[in-house]
Design a protein around this motif. Sequence first.
Motif, short mmCIF file in Angstrom:
data_model
loop_
_atom_site.label_atom_id
_atom_site.label_comp_id
_atom_site.label_asym_id
_atom_site.label_seq_id
_atom_site.Cartn_x
_atom_site.Cartn_y
_atom_site.Cartn_z
N GLU A 43 0.82 -1.21 0.00
CA GLU A 43 0.00 0.00 0.00
C GLU A 43 0.86 1.26 0.00
OE1 GLU A 43 -2.48 -0.52 3.39
OE2 GLU A 43 -3.85 -1.92 2.39
N GLU A 44 1.94 1.25 0.78
CA GLU A 44 2.84 2.41 0.82
C GLU A 44 3.52 2.64 -0.52
OE1 GLU A 44 5.42 1.54 4.05
OE2 GLU A 44 4.03 2.30 5.60
N ASN A 45 3.66 1.57 -1.31
CA ASN A 45 4.26 1.68 -2.64
C ASN A 45 3.19 1.93 -3.71
OD1 ASN A 45 6.78 1.65 -4.04
ND2 ASN A 45 6.22 -0.30 -4.97
N LEU A 46 2.04 2.49 -3.30
CA LEU A 46 0.94 2.87 -4.19
C LEU A 46 0.33 1.67 -4.90
CD1 LEU A 46 2.45 6.11 -5.81
CD2 LEU A 46 1.19 5.87 -3.67
N TYR A 47 0.31 0.53 -4.22
CA TYR A 47 -0.27 -0.70 -4.76
C TYR A 47 0.50 -1.17 -6.00
CZ TYR A 47 -4.06 0.45 -1.57
OH TYR A 47 -4.79 0.77 -0.43
N VAL A 48 1.79 -0.97 -5.95
CA VAL A 48 2.70 -1.43 -7.01
C VAL A 48 3.68 -2.41 -6.38
CG1 VAL A 48 4.46 -0.79 -8.70
CG2 VAL A 48 2.50 0.71 -8.30
N ASP A 102 4.69 2.18 -28.52
CA ASP A 102 5.69 1.97 -29.58
C ASP A 102 5.09 2.11 -30.97
OD1 ASP A 102 7.45 1.53 -27.53
OD2 ASP A 102 7.47 -0.66 -27.73
N HIS A 103 3.77 1.88 -31.10
CA HIS A 103 3.11 1.96 -32.41
C HIS A 103 2.28 3.24 -32.56
CE1 HIS A 103 4.28 -2.25 -32.37
NE2 HIS A 103 4.10 -2.26 -33.69
N GLY A 104 2.50 4.20 -31.66
CA GLY A 104 1.93 5.53 -31.82
C GLY A 104 0.47 5.69 -31.45
N LEU A 105 -0.11 4.72 -30.74
CA LEU A 105 -1.52 4.82 -30.39
C LEU A 105 -1.75 5.57 -29.08
CD1 LEU A 105 -2.74 1.27 -31.43
CD2 LEU A 105 -3.18 3.43 -32.60
N ILE A 106 -0.73 5.62 -28.22
CA ILE A 106 -0.81 6.44 -27.01
C ILE A 106 0.47 7.25 -26.91
CG2 ILE A 106 -2.30 4.79 -25.80
CD1 ILE A 106 0.11 3.90 -24.19
N ASP A 107 0.45 8.26 -26.05
CA ASP A 107 1.57 9.19 -25.99
C ASP A 107 2.68 8.77 -25.04
OD1 ASP A 107 0.49 11.33 -27.75
OD2 ASP A 107 -1.10 11.36 -26.23
N MET A 108 2.30 8.18 -23.91
CA MET A 108 3.34 7.84 -22.93
C MET A 108 2.85 6.77 -21.96
SD MET A 108 3.22 11.30 -20.54
CE MET A 108 3.03 12.46 -21.89
N VAL A 109 3.81 6.05 -21.41
CA VAL A 109 3.56 5.08 -20.34
C VAL A 109 4.22 5.64 -19.09
CG1 VAL A 109 3.93 2.73 -19.49
CG2 VAL A 109 3.47 3.14 -21.93
N VAL A 110 3.43 5.84 -18.04
CA VAL A 110 3.92 6.51 -16.84
C VAL A 110 3.68 5.63 -15.62
CG1 VAL A 110 3.72 8.57 -15.39
CG2 VAL A 110 3.41 8.76 -17.87
N GLU A 111 4.72 5.44 -14.82
CA GLU A 111 4.57 4.67 -13.59
C GLU A 111 3.74 5.46 -12.58
OE1 GLU A 111 8.14 3.17 -11.94
OE2 GLU A 111 8.74 2.11 -13.77
N ARG A 112 3.08 4.73 -11.71
CA ARG A 112 2.13 5.35 -10.78
C ARG A 112 2.78 6.38 -9.88
NH1 ARG A 112 -1.66 0.96 -8.36
NH2 ARG A 112 -2.31 0.90 -10.55
N ARG A 113 4.01 6.13 -9.47
CA ARG A 113 4.68 7.06 -8.57
C ARG A 113 5.00 8.39 -9.25
NH1 ARG A 113 8.51 3.13 -9.84
NH2 ARG A 113 7.90 1.92 -8.03
#
Length: 285
Positions: A41-46, A254-265
């Motif tokens: 939980e302290e690690n934001l459920y990661v 990688d195929h341009g369908l979304i802009d970015m992948v961002v970790e929860r923290r």
Amino acid sequence: MSWLNRVRNALASVVTAKETPDNLWHKCKGCGQMIFTKEYEENLYVCPLCDHHGRIGPKQRFEQLFDEGTCKALPSPRVADDPLKFRDSKPYAARLKAARTDTGDQDAFVSARGSIEGRRAVVGVQNFAFMGGSMGQAVGEGFIAGVEAAIAARAPFIIFTASGGARMQEGILSLMQMPRTTVAIEMLHDAGLPYIVVLTDPTSGGVMAAYAMLGDVQIAEPKATLAFTGRRVIEQTIREKLPENFQTSEYYRDHGLIDMVVERRELRATLARLIDYLAHDRAAA
């Protein structure tokens, strides 16, 4: 009875075993390792071992995003609970009642307003724990109410999607939410306000075909499953073997369908930065 058994029984009557809470440990769905629930939980459920991002509901999401003391939940619009009197293995009304008891939410979409690092925002969250985050009339009305609140507050509208698609128990009424939410997004654009989408695991079906892919900026959490239809159905249709990472956040990026992948923290700071960029650009336009 032997001397050893007599001593063991005597000790058992004096010393009581310390009870261990059932929720002390969490088993990671990514790597299968056991993690202390408090650490998780302290690690934001990661997962701290494999970085698997667990599914979380509106309450946890708002706590992670909003500045302390600024979050104010928006009322959930009321709609007819069972317009088609649908029944499969049990009545739809009973399924709704069970989902509301389990989650504490009125339906699968919850909105709140507050500030993110000092920036005003309205945030909507789909709860996969509520009937798979399925999109029905209540979700559509909740989305539209969130847009209207954002326009009234002159704030960006940010949504976190997590859904298996349209809610079959509402038939065509659930599919009608696709054009209705699209019109609501146009209302945001007309008002010059940003619309930011964060795709979480899983987002699929009618939600993926509608408001989940219409953001000014498309963000996704790592390794989220994102799909319109299932992998097996596609492979059977095209008679081809798909890549292993197909329908994941990273594949879409990688195929341009979304802009970015961002970790929860890093998500809170990223959203604050995007609000600054987009609000400035919209004001200039």
